[in-house]
Enzyme design. Structure first.
Site, PDB file in Angstrom:
ATOM      1  N   HIS A 246       3.771 -14.617  -5.818  1.00 37.19           N
ATOM      2  CA  HIS A 246       4.070 -13.591  -4.808  1.00 37.19           C
ATOM      3  C   HIS A 246       4.240 -14.227  -3.431  1.00 37.19           C
ATOM      4  CE1 HIS A 246       3.959  -9.837  -6.947  1.00 37.19           C
ATOM      5  NE2 HIS A 246       2.716  -9.973  -7.355  1.00 37.19           N
TER       6      HIS A 246
ATOM      7  N   GLU B 275       6.963  -7.810  -9.420  1.00 41.02           N
ATOM      8  CA  GLU B 275       5.915  -8.149 -10.377  1.00 41.02           C
ATOM      9  C   GLU B 275       6.469  -8.965 -11.542  1.00 41.02           C
ATOM     10  OE1 GLU B 275       2.713  -7.651  -9.885  1.00 41.02           O
ATOM     11  OE2 GLU B 275       3.226  -6.750  -7.957  1.00 41.02           O
TER      12      GLU B 275
ATOM     13  N   HIS C  39       0.424 -15.983 -10.947  1.00 40.29           N
ATOM     14  CA  HIS C  39       1.119 -14.748 -10.553  1.00 40.29           C
ATOM     15  C   HIS C  39       0.953 -14.490  -9.058  1.00 40.29           C
ATOM     16  CE1 HIS C  39       2.530 -10.548 -11.095  1.00 40.29           C
ATOM     17  NE2 HIS C  39       1.631 -10.275 -10.167  1.00 40.29           N
ATOM     18  N   GLU C  40      -0.265 -14.632  -8.548  1.00 40.86           N
ATOM     19  CA  GLU C  40      -0.512 -14.346  -7.137  1.00 40.86           C
ATOM     20  C   GLU C  40       0.136 -15.392  -6.235  1.00 40.86           C
ATOM     21  OE1 GLU C  40      -1.542 -11.537  -6.369  1.00 40.86           O
ATOM     22  OE2 GLU C  40      -2.243 -10.955  -8.352  1.00 40.86           O
TER      23      GLU C  40
END
Length: 268
Positions: free
Chosen positions: A138, A195, A134-135
């Site tokens: 980003h 997100e 997820h990070e």
């Protein structure tokens, strides 16, 4: 002056588009890597200097190892899909910081921090891979630069309104309405979309890295079980936990299918 500001907003919105390689969508971004990355790297170094970085432990080593696997998987996908060199300016770094906050974050250019408070939720290497994917996503999607771009447009709009409205009372009413409207109707949905996008990209690259994407929904079930009062989704920067679980369950089979293109057929 009003017309000039509006013209500037329109010009920036039209010309400052960059394609997200994972979605194929045009994104609002008028901050080039050459401008935003050095700022992010300096802020990251300052943060590490001001906080207690955990070094040499098994958890700290796991954060680094998982991060390297995830970012390598992302590079494999980008190279295979016509984006060689996309990551040439990235300087990946993965650190564990001693803090009870249940969180992890990423700065532009690949600077990632995990707090020790999130490790019990991760539980193991695959759980760390869920958060790491997820990070990393980003960073891959330039979400930091997009948020800055959107914030700049929001500020320009506010200046345009204040220049155009001469009456102090009406100007005050405009500022209140503009601030509330652009936040709830613009900035918060924009953040939630980031997100959701990071969840979808992240689950894909964690699967390519050999981690079981089915574990992503399980991590968010653990997050939900931890409890805590969350605001209504429309007032939050993040989708609700239930929304995330539902999405991740639906995307896991697709992530596995994508991983097979890279020869990955079994998962941790």
């Amino acid at each position: 002056m009003k017309r000039l500001l509006l013209a500037i907003m329109l010009f920036l919105a039209v010309v400052a588009c960059k394609t997200n390689p994972f979605t194929g969508k045009k994104t609002l971004n008028f901050y080039p890597n050459s401008q935003i990355f050095p700022m992010a790297f300096a802020q990251y170094d300052q943060f590490l200097n001001e906080n207690k970085v955990v070094e040499g432990t098994s958890e700290a080593k796991m954060i680094t190892n998982v991060g390297q696997r995830i970012s390598s998987a992302a590079e494999r996908w980008l190279d295979a899909n016509g984006y060689p060199g996309y990551l040439k300016d990235y300087k990946w770094e993965y650190n564990l910081v001693n803090d009870e906050t249940v969180n992890a974050w990423c700065m532009p250019g690949g600077k990632i921090v995990f707090y020790t408070g999130i490790m019990p939720i991760c539980q193991d290497e695959t759980g760390v891979a869920v958060v790491m994917g997820h990070e990393v996503a980003h960073a891959l999607a330039d979400h930091g630069a997009q948020r800055m771009s959107a914030g700049t447009l929001q500020q320009i709009g506010a200046v345009a309104g204040n220049v155009a409205i001469q009456d102090p009372q009406k100007r005050n009413m405009f500022n209140q309405a503009y601030g509330l409207g652009t936040t709830i109707g613009g900035m918060l949905p924009f953040s939630r979309s980031h997100e959701t996008e990071a969840d979808r990209i992240g689950i894909q690259i964690m699967a390519i890295a050999g981690y079981n994407p089915d574990e992503a929904a399980d991590l968010w079930r653990r997050m939900k079980a931890k409890g805590g009062q969350a605001p209504p989704e429309f007032l939050s920067t993040h989708p609700s936990t239930d929304t995330r679980i539902k999405n991740l369950e639906a995307w896991a089979p697709l992530a596995k299918q994508e991983a097979t293109k890279f020869g990955v057929t079994s998962f941790k």
